[in-house]
Structures are given as structure tokens and as C-alpha cells.
Design an enzyme around this catalytic site. Structure first.
Site, short mmCIF file in Angstrom:
data_model
loop_
_atom_site.label_atom_id
_atom_site.label_comp_id
_atom_site.label_asym_id
_atom_site.label_seq_id
_atom_site.Cartn_x
_atom_site.Cartn_y
_atom_site.Cartn_z
N HIS A 1 1.05 -1.32 0.12
CA HIS A 1 0.02 0.43 -0.18
C HIS A 1 0.65 1.27 0.01
CE1 HIS A 1 0.40 0.08 4.15
NE2 HIS A 1 -0.42 -0.89 4.61
N HIS B 1 -6.03 -8.63 14.24
CA HIS B 1 -5.81 -7.54 12.78
C HIS B 1 -6.85 -7.45 12.50
CE1 HIS B 1 -4.54 -3.93 10.95
NE2 HIS B 1 -3.60 -4.62 10.82
N GLU C 1 -6.42 -6.15 9.18
CA GLU C 1 -6.07 -5.96 7.75
C GLU C 1 -5.62 -7.49 6.93
OE1 GLU C 1 -3.40 -2.84 7.01
OE2 GLU C 1 -3.21 -2.78 5.39
N ASP D 1 -3.99 -8.88 4.88
CA ASP D 1 -2.29 -9.91 5.36
C ASP D 1 -2.32 -10.60 6.17
OD1 ASP D 1 -2.14 -6.98 6.42
OD2 ASP D 1 0.01 -7.08 6.39
N HIS E 1 -1.49 -0.97 14.35
CA HIS E 1 -1.85 0.70 14.13
C HIS E 1 -3.28 0.87 12.90
CE1 HIS E 1 -1.77 -0.65 9.38
NE2 HIS E 1 -1.45 -1.40 9.91
N ASP F 1 1.20 -6.54 13.96
CA ASP F 1 2.26 -5.73 13.37
C ASP F 1 3.53 -4.71 13.78
OD1 ASP F 1 1.07 -5.54 10.47
OD2 ASP F 1 -0.52 -4.49 11.06
N TYR G 1 9.54 0.25 8.58
CA TYR G 1 8.45 0.36 9.18
C TYR G 1 7.76 0.74 9.42
CZ TYR G 1 4.54 -3.59 10.33
OH TYR G 1 3.73 -3.60 10.43
N HIS H 1 4.92 -9.24 11.22
CA HIS H 1 5.69 -9.15 9.65
C HIS H 1 7.25 -9.74 10.53
CE1 HIS H 1 2.97 -7.99 7.45
NE2 HIS H 1 2.81 -6.99 7.99
FE1 FEO Z 1 -2.16 -3.87 9.36
FE2 FEO Z 1 0.00 -5.85 8.14
O1 FEO Z 1 -0.90 -5.14 8.49
#
Ligand code: FEO
Length: 398
Positions: free
Chosen positions: A24, A78, A80, A82, A144, A163, A191, A224
């Protein structure tokens, strides 16, 4: 594909996305990982899932340890995509007894994946018993997303933090002590600068809350990048440092150029900054991605922007950068504007106003504007502009 053992009870069952280069709007030059974790307790628990394209990879890693149908609980820290993109497929294949998310997470997961998603809300501070061990949940709102939460596997003292404390870094290695420290420090900084920076005050409060609760994990498992097992306090301390936004005596000169005039001006601005005695990074938007510029912004005290005027507007790449930087809400910057024009300089006045009003930058010197190619006198003005910004930075950082 194989799961990787984290402890006797915990396995990494995520996916490695070697080739993603745009996350993104963030340039992920080293790819990324979507980490998911399997806890082998009386209640077998999967923490988070992966981007939907990588579902089979996650499933095959789980299969290397257990039959996926034995998964009793799925936690979604979370919403999101991913981390939740393959949640529906996982629920269909694994038929868990429970799927848990935060209160906000429940709403956000349903908004993404459908109202019929069988997800239950878990309260902030709530716990679930897994048999031998238990998971305690703490909301980490705005770190986040509003739905973000973390969970602690109590006896093992392992924190699953989604995250935060992560980075986009694909590697064949899973642990902090196996990857090059210089690389991971840069990627952690990138990041933070691109994902977490706008929420720095929340990070400080969150770290305070974690300390107050007496949480001192022996292992940190983010969603991640590397798992922190050697010295988890390193990444926590790095976050505390990033969140404090203690700027170095460093200034960025970011510009674009049409026929080379603005670039000539940028070189003189940089020269003035060097003469003032500050560290400088001169970055052409022809060569540097916005997310790499943001990484350098994290510890900078100054930002000087330069633009040519095109059709009475700022150059489009500057518009892109300003929109991006506005969202990142970097604090305590000083700076100035400069640029070249042909027949209308209004956009350059606007640049200075945007820097003041939208980027919250204290302007240290008036905008220098050059009609077409800069003269020697104009370049001297650019040098003086750099000198003024540099001196202001040193004065503020005293
Ligand atoms: Fe906020 Fe890795 O997604």
C-alpha cells in the site's frame, strides 16, 4: 512446506512473500513475511492467518505438524487483509470451536469478510484457557488500526504482537539472531517511519502500559519479519526511541526537477546546510521512493522542499510526497521551500504555505524562487536558505 519450531509448544506456520515490492504505497525492497503461529496446547490455537494468496503455504506448514482439522481456536489479532485474508478459508477447512478478535476486530473482520463470519469478541484484558497455558489479550488500538490487539501466552511468556515490532523483510531465516543486525535495524526503522510514526504518542503510552502490567516477554512474535528471541528488549527500546522523535542534526532536501534548474538550486541549498554543520540527505524524487524518504525523515530535524512549477501547480511528485508526509505527522520540523518557474510563481508560495499549515513545519527562511535557470545570485540565495535552516536546526537541538 515445513513449520519452524519457536519453542516446544509454538511453531511458525506463516508465509514468505519474496517478491512483493509495493505494500500500500510503501516500497518493500526486501519483500515481507506474513507470520502465523500455531500453539500446541490442549486447545490447539492458530494465531493470525496470512494474505489469501498464501493460504496454501500456511496450510501446508500446519500440515507438517498436525492435521489442520485439530485446530480448536483461531485468534485474529488484526483485521487487515495481510493477516485475515485467508481467515474464511481457514475456518472452512479447520472448523475451529472458536474464532476470537477484539471488539473492534470483530466488526472490522465482518466488514471485510462478511456479516456471517463466526467471530466472537474478546474483551480487553480477557483471557482464554488453553489447557496447559493461557492467552491474555490486550487491545493495542491504533497500533496501527483501531482493531489491533496483542496476546501473551502466559507461562511460556511469549508475546504475539501482530504488526508492531515487525518489519517487511523476507528471509530464509526466522529469528533475530540469524539475520544481519544492520539490515533489520534499517527495515525496522523503515517500517516504523511508514506505518507507526503517526501513532508515536500511542506507542509511548502503550509501552508504558506494557511495563505497568509487568510484561517482559522472553520471545516476541510479530506478524512480519524476524521473531525476537535473542534480546526482545532491543526492538522494544528501539520503538521507545523512535516514538520519542528525538531528531538528529539532520536535514532532508527533497525536490524534483524538470530541466535541471531546481536541481541546481537543491545542490546550493545542500551546500549551505553542510556549511552550517548539519548532516544532509539530498533526495531527488526521480531517484528516491516516498517511503525511503519517509525513513530518512524519522530522525530528521529539517525538511527543505523544492519544486518546479508545471501548469501553474507544484510538480506532481511533490504533491504525492506532501500527501504522504502529511499522513505521517512527523513532529518538530524546521524547513524552507525553493523552486523554479517560467511565468507564474504562485505554486511556490503555495508550497511554503502547505509546509507551514499542512506539514506543521517552522519556516526558517523565505522561499527562494528562480525564473527559469538560476543565476549565480539566485544560487547564493539558495546557499543562504540552507545555511539559515541548518543554523535553526542546531539552535533548536541545543
Ligand atoms: Fe496492518 Fe500487517 O497489517
Amino acid at each position: 512446506m515445513q513449520a519452524i519450531k519457536v519453542t516446544e509448544k509454538i511453531y511458525w506456520v506463516g508465509a514468505i512473500d519474496w517478491n512483493v515490492r509495493d505494500f500500500h504505497g510503501y516500497s518493500t525492497n526486501k519483500g515481507t513475511t506474513y507470520n502465523a503461529f500455531l500453539i500446541l496446547d490442549d486447545k490447539i490455537t492458530l494465531i493470525d492467518t496470512v494474505k489469501k494468496e498464501f493460504y496454501q503455504e500456511m496450510l501446508s506448514r500446519i500440515k507438517s505438524v498436525i492435521d489442520p482439522k485439530k485446530v480448536d481456536i483461531i485468534i485474529s489479532n488484526h483485521a487487515e487483509l495481510d493477516h485475515s485474508g485467508s481467515l474464511k478459508m481457514a475456518i472452512a477447512d479447520m472448523a475451529p470451536e472458536h474464532v476470537y478478535a477484539s471488539v473492534m476486530g470483530t466488526a472490522n473482520l465482518k466488514a471485510h469478510l462478511g456479516d456471517d463470519l463466526p467471530v466472537e469478541a474478546i474483551a480487553n484484558g480477557g483471557s482464554i484457557d488453553l489447557g496447559g497455558d493461557s492467552l491474555t489479550f490486550i487491545e493495542s488500538r491504533m497500533l496501527h488500526w483501531p482493531d489491533s490487539m496483542i496476546c501473551l501466552l502466559k507461562k511460556e511468556n511469549v508475546l504475539f504482537c501482530n504488526d508492531i515490532f515487525g518489519m517487511h523483510y523476507a528471509s530464509c531465516k526466522r529469528f533475530d539472531d540469524e539475520v544481519c543486525e544492520k539490515d533489520w535495524i534499517y527495515e525496522a526503522k523503515k517500517y516504523y517511519a511508514n506505518i507507526i510514526l503517526p501513532y508515536s504518542k500511542i506507542v509511548t503510552a502503550f509501552l508504558g502500559q506494557v511495563t505497568k502490567l509487568g510484561i517482559k516477554p522472553s520471545i516476541i512474535c510479530p506478524d512480519h519479519g524476524p521473531i525476537w528471541r535473542k534480546d526482545p528488549s532491543k526492538i522494544i527500546n528501539l520503538y521507545a526511541e523512535f516514538a520519542a522523535q528525538k531528531n538528529k542534526n539532520k536535514v532532508l532536501v527533497i525536490y524534483d526537477t524538470m530541466w535541471g534548474s531546481t536541481e541546481k538550486m537543491a545542490a546550493s541549498v545542500t551546500d549551505g546546510l553542510i556549511a552550517a554543520g548539519v548532516e544532509v540527505k539530498q533526495m531527488s524524487l526521480h531517484a528516491v521512493h516516498r517511503s525511503d524518504a519517509a525513513t530518512e525523515l524519522l530522525d530528521s530535524a529539517g525538511l527543505v522542499l523544492g519544486s518546479p512549477v508545471l501548469n501553474q501547480e507544484l510538480y506532481p511528485s511533490l504533491g504525492d510526497l506532501i500527501t504522504y508526509f502529511k499522513g505521517l505527522k512527523k513532529q518538530n520540523l524546521v524547513g524552507a521551500a525553493f523552486g523554479s518557474y517560467g511565468w507564474s510563481d504562485g505554486a511556490l508560495n503555495e508550497l511554503e504555505t502547505i509546509m507551514k499549515e499542512k506539514l506543521n513545519i517552522e519556516i526558517a527562511a523565505p522561499c527562494v524562487k528562480s525564473r527559469f535557470v538560476p543565476t549565480e545570485d539566485k544560487l547564493k540565495e539558495c546557499f543562504e536558505l540552507g545555511l539559515a535552516v541548518g543554523k535553526k536546526v542546531l539552535e533548536k537541538n541545543k
